[in-house]
Design a protein around this motif. Structure first.
Motif, PDB file in Angstrom:
ATOM      1  N   TYR A 131     -20.676 -24.979 -20.859  1.00 24.77           N
ATOM      2  CA  TYR A 131     -19.848 -23.400 -21.300  1.00 24.77           C
ATOM      3  C   TYR A 131     -20.910 -23.095 -22.498  1.00 24.77           C
ATOM      4  O   TYR A 131     -21.567 -24.179 -23.479  1.00 24.77           O
ATOM      5  N   LEU A 132     -21.283 -21.966 -22.502  1.00 21.73           N
ATOM      6  CA  LEU A 132     -22.105 -21.318 -23.526  1.00 21.73           C
ATOM      7  C   LEU A 132     -21.190 -20.125 -24.233  1.00 21.73           C
ATOM      8  O   LEU A 132     -20.681 -19.285 -23.467  1.00 21.73           O
ATOM      9  N   ALA A 133     -21.414 -20.123 -25.487  1.00 20.51           N
ATOM     10  CA  ALA A 133     -20.651 -19.029 -26.110  1.00 20.51           C
ATOM     11  C   ALA A 133     -21.637 -18.383 -27.236  1.00 20.51           C
ATOM     12  O   ALA A 133     -22.090 -19.273 -28.243  1.00 20.51           O
ATOM     13  N   GLU A 134     -21.518 -17.172 -27.406  1.00 23.27           N
ATOM     14  CA  GLU A 134     -22.519 -16.477 -28.239  1.00 23.27           C
ATOM     15  C   GLU A 134     -21.505 -15.993 -29.039  1.00 23.27           C
ATOM     16  O   GLU A 134     -20.418 -15.382 -29.046  1.00 23.27           O
ATOM     17  N   VAL A 135     -21.740 -16.291 -30.665  1.00 24.16           N
ATOM     18  CA  VAL A 135     -20.814 -15.810 -31.701  1.00 24.16           C
ATOM     19  C   VAL A 135     -21.895 -15.077 -32.610  1.00 24.16           C
ATOM     20  O   VAL A 135     -23.007 -15.216 -32.756  1.00 24.16           O
ATOM     21  N   ASP A 136     -21.136 -14.477 -33.401  1.00 24.67           N
ATOM     22  CA  ASP A 136     -21.682 -13.548 -34.483  1.00 24.67           C
ATOM     23  C   ASP A 136     -22.349 -14.508 -35.531  1.00 24.67           C
ATOM     24  O   ASP A 136     -21.882 -15.718 -35.781  1.00 24.67           O
ATOM     25  N   PRO A 137     -23.238 -14.160 -36.330  1.00 20.79           N
ATOM     26  CA  PRO A 137     -24.014 -15.008 -37.502  1.00 20.79           C
ATOM     27  C   PRO A 137     -22.816 -15.036 -38.331  1.00 20.79           C
ATOM     28  O   PRO A 137     -22.030 -14.329 -38.654  1.00 20.79           O
ATOM     29  N   PRO A 159     -17.155 -33.499 -22.908  1.00 20.80           N
ATOM     30  CA  PRO A 159     -17.845 -32.067 -22.237  1.00 20.80           C
ATOM     31  C   PRO A 159     -18.697 -31.430 -23.210  1.00 20.80           C
ATOM     32  O   PRO A 159     -18.948 -31.804 -24.178  1.00 20.80           O
ATOM     33  N   GLN A 160     -19.352 -30.435 -22.601  1.00 22.97           N
ATOM     34  CA  GLN A 160     -20.690 -29.887 -22.939  1.00 22.97           C
ATOM     35  C   GLN A 160     -20.378 -28.383 -23.403  1.00 22.97           C
ATOM     36  O   GLN A 160     -20.110 -27.545 -22.458  1.00 22.97           O
ATOM     37  N   VAL A 161     -20.184 -28.074 -24.665  1.00 20.31           N
ATOM     38  CA  VAL A 161     -19.780 -26.899 -25.003  1.00 20.31           C
ATOM     39  C   VAL A 161     -20.965 -26.373 -26.089  1.00 20.31           C
ATOM     40  O   VAL A 161     -21.281 -26.868 -27.077  1.00 20.31           O
ATOM     41  N   GLU A 162     -21.719 -25.365 -25.607  1.00 24.01           N
ATOM     42  CA  GLU A 162     -23.095 -24.903 -26.309  1.00 24.01           C
ATOM     43  C   GLU A 162     -22.643 -23.490 -26.936  1.00 24.01           C
ATOM     44  O   GLU A 162     -22.434 -22.515 -26.429  1.00 24.01           O
TER      45      GLU A 162
END
Length: 227
Positions: A165-171, A194-197
């Motif tokens: 899983y890949l999640a982009e978040v605000d700085p 689990p692999q959460v990026e």
């Protein structure tokens, strides 16, 4: 002072704590796919729980043993943790850790689905695990997008892959906390390590993550976010 004698108290400066946590999180992003999944998962749990005392030695020892390189910045952040905790300046086996300016690729192959999954839409989760991860992540503010890819080892068949899983978040968002929440949901559903990026918008991603994003299915995107 050895790693076993590291004091448990975290550094007391908010600025120092923030810099160290962000540095350690980025270090673990750069190690993903290059060291065993179990190590990345365990180290992310330690980071989210504030268990910093043994994390530098854990990572430097593993990197030395596996012959995995660190960037100079990553080696520096491990030293900074120990200095901030009053435990000396040099993590275990750091003299045997290769230092490189470049984070190498891993050769993994990523795809949006495996053959036995139904075709998924671009506007929502495909199954229960995806839905749980999206729910866990989007309970936090600052999430831009959530994706999921199926990762296969180099030369391995897709059906032997696993979810990443890949999640982009605000700085500024505490990415380590979001990682922990999503990991916890997946562990409760029986997933091992689990692999959460989770990464910040604008970060220069390693080849592993750039390839994963290219091969991932978009599960959720903030309405105002651009693709």
């Amino acid at each position: 002072m050895t790693g076993s004698e590291v004091p448990a108290e975290p550094p007391d400066s908010d600025e120092t704590v923030g810099r160290i946590l962000q540095g350690l999180h980025r270090l673990l992003v750069r190690l993903a796919g290059r060291v065993p999944d179990e190590l990345v998962f365990h180290a992310r749990c330690m980071l989210a729980e504030g268990d910093l005392a043994y994390l530098p030695d854990t990572l430097s020892g593993a990197a030395a043993g596996l012959g995995v390189s660190l960037t100079a910045a990553d080696a520096g952040i491990l030293r900074d943790v120990l200095v901030a905790l009053g435990a000396g300046e040099e993590p275990v086996a750091m003299d045997r850790v290769p230092i490189s300016d470049v984070v190498p690729g891993t050769g993994h192959v990523f795809a949006p689905a495996v053959p036995d999954l139904t075709e998924e839409a671009d506007d929502g989760p495909a199954d229960l695990l995806d839905a749980l991860v999206v729910d866990a992540l989007t309970e936090h503010s600052g999430v831009v997008a959530v994706r999921r890819a199926w990762r296969s080892r180099p030369g391995g068949p897709p059906e032997d892959g696993r979810r990443v899983y890949l999640a982009e978040v605000d700085p500024g968002v505490p990415a380590w906390d979001l990682t922990m929440d999503a990991q916890r949901e997946l562990v409760q559903m029986g997933m091992d390590s689990p692999q959460v990026e989770v990464y910040w918008s604008g970060d220069d991603l390693p080849p592993y993550h750039r390839t994963a994003r290219t091969g991932a299915a978009l599960l959720w995107r903030r309405p105002e976010a651009t693709p």
